[in-house]
Design an enzyme around this catalytic site. Sequence first.
Site, PDB file in Angstrom:
ATOM      1  NE  ARG A  67      28.052  56.105  27.278  1.00 49.92           N
ATOM      2  CZ  ARG A  67      28.282  57.217  26.595  1.00 49.92           C
ATOM      3  NH1 ARG A  67      29.427  57.854  26.737  1.00 49.92           N
ATOM      4  NH2 ARG A  67      27.383  57.707  25.784  1.00 49.92           N
ATOM      5  CG  MET A  92      32.398  66.570  21.216  1.00 48.91           C
ATOM      6  SD  MET A  92      31.864  67.897  22.326  1.00 48.91           S
ATOM      7  CE  MET A  92      30.103  67.838  22.009  1.00 48.91           C
ATOM      8  CG  HIS A 111      30.312  73.933  30.080  1.00 51.23           C
ATOM      9  ND1 HIS A 111      29.786  72.953  29.262  1.00 51.23           N
ATOM     10  CD2 HIS A 111      29.282  74.761  30.393  1.00 51.23           C
ATOM     11  CE1 HIS A 111      28.493  73.182  29.088  1.00 51.23           C
ATOM     12  NE2 HIS A 111      28.159  74.269  29.769  1.00 51.23           N
ATOM     13  CD  GLU A 144      31.686  58.254  39.130  1.00 52.05           C
ATOM     14  OE1 GLU A 144      30.701  57.602  38.757  1.00 52.05           O
ATOM     15  OE2 GLU A 144      32.579  57.816  39.866  1.00 52.05           O
ATOM     16  CB  VAL A 146      26.600  66.016  32.376  1.00 52.32           C
ATOM     17  CG1 VAL A 146      26.864  66.874  31.138  1.00 52.32           C
ATOM     18  CG2 VAL A 146      26.438  64.561  31.975  1.00 52.32           C
ATOM     19  CG  ASP A 147      29.260  70.112  31.427  1.00 51.67           C
ATOM     20  OD1 ASP A 147      30.420  69.729  31.183  1.00 51.67           O
ATOM     21  OD2 ASP A 147      28.393  70.235  30.544  1.00 51.67           O
ATOM     22  CD  GLU A 176      35.344  77.834  25.317  1.00 54.53           C
ATOM     23  OE1 GLU A 176      35.989  76.790  25.111  1.00 54.53           O
ATOM     24  OE2 GLU A 176      34.222  78.025  24.822  1.00 54.53           O
TER      25      GLU A 176
HETATM   26  C1  GRF Z   1      34.654  74.643  23.317  1.00 54.77           C
HETATM   27  O1  GRF Z   1      33.655  75.615  23.198  1.00 54.77           O
HETATM   28  C2  GRF Z   1      34.615  73.995  24.682  1.00 54.77           C
HETATM   29  O2  GRF Z   1      34.197  74.865  25.679  1.00 54.77           O
HETATM   30  C3  GRF Z   1      33.587  72.910  24.494  1.00 54.77           C
HETATM   31  O3  GRF Z   1      33.816  72.428  23.191  1.00 54.77           O
HETATM   32  C4  GRF Z   1      34.410  73.459  22.401  1.00 54.77           C
HETATM   33  C5  GRF Z   1      35.682  72.889  21.865  1.00 54.77           C
HETATM   34  O4  GRF Z   1      36.317  73.761  20.965  1.00 54.77           O
HETATM   35  N1  GRF Z   1      33.691  71.918  25.526  1.00 54.77           N
HETATM   36  P1  GRF Z   1      37.782  73.443  20.468  1.00 54.77           P
HETATM   37  O5  GRF Z   1      37.772  72.014  19.917  1.00 54.77           O
HETATM   38  O6  GRF Z   1      38.728  73.588  21.616  1.00 54.77           O
HETATM   39  O7  GRF Z   1      38.047  74.440  19.376  1.00 54.77           O
END
Ligand code: GRF
Length: 204
Positions: A67, A92, A111, A144, A146-147, A176
């Site tokens: 990583r 991811m 998120h 550091e 997660v979220d 979002e």
């Molecule tokens: C979104 O729901 C974001 O909050 C999460 O992953 C998803 C990504 O969607 N972290 P996109 O690739 O921006 O369409």
Amino acid sequence: MATLKLGVLVSGRGSNLQSILDAVQAGTLDAEVRIVISNRPGAQALDRAAAAGAKTCVVSHRDFASREAFDAALAAKLKSEQVEWVVLAGFMRVLTGVFIREMQGKIINIHPALLPSFPGIHAQKQAIDYGVKVSGCTVHLIDEGVDTGPILAQRAVPILDDDDEDSLSARILEQEHALMVEVLRGLADGSLQPPRRERRAAQG
Ligand code: GRF
């Protein structure tokens, strides 16, 4: 020259990336997407970036033994493009300290839940399964965990009785897109100051 020099890290669909590209294109966000990096070669986000004329690049985590080595390559690529802010838009991979220290306080994540509730994957399903009546989305700085980093902005979204993961995800996603651009605009014009953990702690 644009105020915010962005690097956007993606893994998949790229709809949040699209909202950034659209706002830049429309002249409503003083930013420049200097590079879009995907860890997955076939990501739809790469096509979106290319269609908008943004530079793209694939850095596959599979090509690295650790990583840390992957993260060092990502950081080097971003630096070579003079990126000042990094946006994780559906990226991811969990980033290690190697990357986080390199871009300290300049990494933004989105998120699909109201953090600190429901971190990690399937946040929308977690919210439905728990039975909360309101969820939403959070834009925050990365640390550091997660979220877990300092929160920049949130939007609430109601959970309806007949919601499933897909319907709730779609309703949150709409928010979002707006929230991500709103935060970047705030950082660009100085109306949004990144919170400092120490200051929040001192205020109790
Ligand atoms: C979104 O729901 C974001 O909050 C999460 O992953 C998803 C990504 O969607 N972290 P996109 O690739 O921006 O369409």
